[in-house]
Design an enzyme around this catalytic site. Structure first.
Site, mmCIF file in Angstrom:
data_model
loop_
_atom_site.group_PDB
_atom_site.id
_atom_site.type_symbol
_atom_site.label_atom_id
_atom_site.label_comp_id
_atom_site.label_asym_id
_atom_site.label_seq_id
_atom_site.Cartn_x
_atom_site.Cartn_y
_atom_site.Cartn_z
ATOM 1 N N HIS A 1 0.747 -0.852 0.463
ATOM 2 C CA HIS A 1 0.470 -0.297 -0.041
ATOM 3 C C HIS A 1 0.992 1.334 -0.297
ATOM 4 O O HIS A 1 1.796 0.981 0.808
ATOM 5 C CB HIS A 1 -0.644 -0.050 1.307
ATOM 6 C CG HIS A 1 -0.420 0.160 2.680
ATOM 7 N ND1 HIS A 1 -0.404 1.617 3.103
ATOM 8 C CD2 HIS A 1 0.492 -0.920 3.674
ATOM 9 C CE1 HIS A 1 0.675 0.568 4.344
ATOM 10 N NE2 HIS A 1 0.108 -0.375 4.781
ATOM 11 N N ASP B 1 -0.181 4.170 0.992
ATOM 12 C CA ASP B 1 -0.318 5.471 1.931
ATOM 13 C C ASP B 1 0.358 5.183 3.308
ATOM 14 O O ASP B 1 0.413 3.811 3.928
ATOM 15 C CB ASP B 1 -1.915 5.915 1.868
ATOM 16 C CG ASP B 1 -3.232 4.356 2.555
ATOM 17 O OD1 ASP B 1 -2.312 3.066 2.773
ATOM 18 O OD2 ASP B 1 -3.080 4.425 3.738
ATOM 19 N N GLU C 1 -4.698 1.616 3.043
ATOM 20 C CA GLU C 1 -5.012 0.783 3.673
ATOM 21 C C GLU C 1 -5.428 0.689 5.562
ATOM 22 O O GLU C 1 -5.640 0.692 5.756
ATOM 23 C CB GLU C 1 -3.870 -0.108 3.187
ATOM 24 C CG GLU C 1 -3.969 -1.390 4.362
ATOM 25 C CD GLU C 1 -3.101 -1.866 5.113
ATOM 26 O OE1 GLU C 1 -3.152 -2.621 5.753
ATOM 27 O OE2 GLU C 1 -2.375 -0.318 5.699
ATOM 28 N N GLU C 2 -4.346 2.106 6.023
ATOM 29 C CA GLU C 2 -4.072 2.648 7.073
ATOM 30 C C GLU C 2 -6.060 3.124 7.563
ATOM 31 O O GLU C 2 -5.738 2.638 8.209
ATOM 32 C CB GLU C 2 -3.277 3.763 7.020
ATOM 33 C CG GLU C 2 -2.350 3.111 6.689
ATOM 34 C CD GLU C 2 -1.128 2.448 7.472
ATOM 35 O OE1 GLU C 2 -1.740 1.851 8.875
ATOM 36 O OE2 GLU C 2 0.002 2.033 7.450
#
Ligand SMILES: [Zn+2]
Length: 416
Positions: free
Chosen positions: A82, A84, A179-180
């Site tokens: 990911h 981010d 994702e976070e």
């Protein structure tokens, strides 16, 4: 073997300087424009490195493919990371510091001298003596989570470009957004990705393969009371806040996140609202076993009923739902996927082992959408912190492991 056109460390140092911090509660995916900057850069670099079928979705999900170099039928392996970084710590103006030839002891970060990275807190630093430790300057996170994964995958594409004679099957590369803050991976098109199975490259300690995630359940326990003017409330008011308080204090302290680790699950009330007529507790339940999760829910229901009984007139409403499941349930049916990752780590000279991850990964969600997806280490540690760190060896060994993995998959024709 010819080296990549750019070292994995230089690549990593370029990527972490791009602010890709994601944002909680945004309407759109990706939640921030900075993620587009890195996605567009990766798109250009993949094109320059000869990847094909490059596609970027409206949600910033990038997929590309490295064509097979062998004539035989080899399954397509997916590699995912990911772009981010966590909004828990700023990702703006990241200034990576390379502590060349680390000699042990405390590392005081120059941008904020109160930030001290110490082997007393992180014993793994003792294995990094002589290595180049990489941190931020202490004012931001580093973003190794997950730009180490991004850089390792890009380095693999680079190495395969420079060594066109290396035998490997088709490789699907995926870079994802948000994702976070959750939700991003729901926008990922598994069918179009075209992989038979995949690996997220988003773990931590070198050699560690995550083959388990939580079984996760969560929701709201709502106590209902009756509001009245406090001056004339006698015999009328029913204060739901006391039922919520009764419920919270009755939860066993031994089941709190701050008192559990390893394979022990937890019950975590993490928010809510208090009013006389309505007191709501938002809560999550986590366990590696479904039976354990069911026990937790039974306990929560019993304690909520006790709270109601202790507060006459109060009623309770319990809304809990499954959030995600332990990927082991599916991975057990494809045991060679974890074996291949362990074997790849061993060939890179690392102490290979599996570990259950006390969280959920994009991979656990993809696993239940038909793309079995264990998680591979990145060499990074202390994510979501100004003291996040990785090292030259961490990045190099991760990239090397991916190369071994590509070759191992090609050795096992037909298995899926
Ligand atoms: Zn991550």
């Amino acid at each position: 073997m010819r080296p990549p056109s750019e070292s994995v460390v230089d690549r990593f140092l370029r990527y972490v300087r791009i602010n890709t911090e994601s944002r909680e509660g945004a309407e759109s995916v990706p939640s921030t424009a900075g993620q587009w900057d890195l996605i567009r850069l990766l798109e250009r670099e993949l094109r320059d490195l000869g990847a094909v079928d490059i596609h970027v979705s409206e949600h910033g999900m990038l997929r590309a493919r490295v064509p097979s170099t062998v004539a035989r039928d080899v399954p397509c392996v997916g590699l995912l990371a990911h772009v981010d970084t966590s909004p828990a710590v700023s990702g703006a103006n990241v200034t990576p510091i390379v502590h060349v030839n680390y000699q042990g002891g405390d590392l005081v970060l120059p941008g904020d001298r109160s930030q001290v990275l110490s082997p007393a807190d992180w014993p793994v630093l003792r294995d990094m003596v002589g290595d180049d430790v990489i941190t931020s300057d202490g004012t931001t996170l580093l973003g190794s989570d997950d730009k180490a994964g991004v850089a390792a995958i890009m380095t693999l594409v680079d190495v395969l470009r420079q060594n066109a004679d290396l035998p490997h099957g088709p490789i699907a590369v995926g870079f994802t957004t948000d994702e976070e803050v959750g939700g991003g991976i729901d926008k990922f098109d598994v069918a179009a990705f075209g992989a038979a199975f995949a690996y997220t490259v988003d773990g931590d300690a070198l050699g560690e393969i995550n083959d388990e995630s939580w079984n996760a359940r969560g929701g709201t326990i709502t106590f209902h009371g009756l509001s009245a003017h406090p001056g004339s409330a006698k015999g009328v008011m029913i204060n739901a806040a006391y039922a919520a308080a009764h419920f919270l204090t009755s939860l066993p302290a031994t089941l709190r996140p701050e008192h559990t680790d390893g394979r022990d699950g937890f019950i975590h009330p993490y928010g809510g609202t208090l009013d006389v007529d309505r007191a709501a507790v938002t809560i999550i339940l986590r366990d590696f076993e479904v039976a354990g999760l069911d026990e937790q829910e039974a306990l929560v229901r019993r304690l909520a009923a006790d709270a109601v009984e202790a507060c006459p007139g109060v009623t309770v409403e319990i809304a809990l739902r499954d959030q995600y499941r332990n990927m082991r349930e599916v991975l057990d049916k494809h045991p060679h996927l974890v074996e291949w990752a362990l074997d790849a780590a061993r060939r890179a000279g690392l102490p290979a082992r599996t570990r259950a991850i006390r969280g959920g990964t994009d991979g656990s969600r993809l696993t239940f959408r038909g793309l079995p997806c264990p998680n591979i280490f990145t060499g990074g540690h202390n994510f979501h912190s100004p003291l996040e760190f990785n090292s030259r060896r961490g990045l190099e060994k991760t990239a090397e492991t991916l190369l071994h993995l590509a070759r191992i998959v090609a050795e096992h024709r037909g298995e899926r």
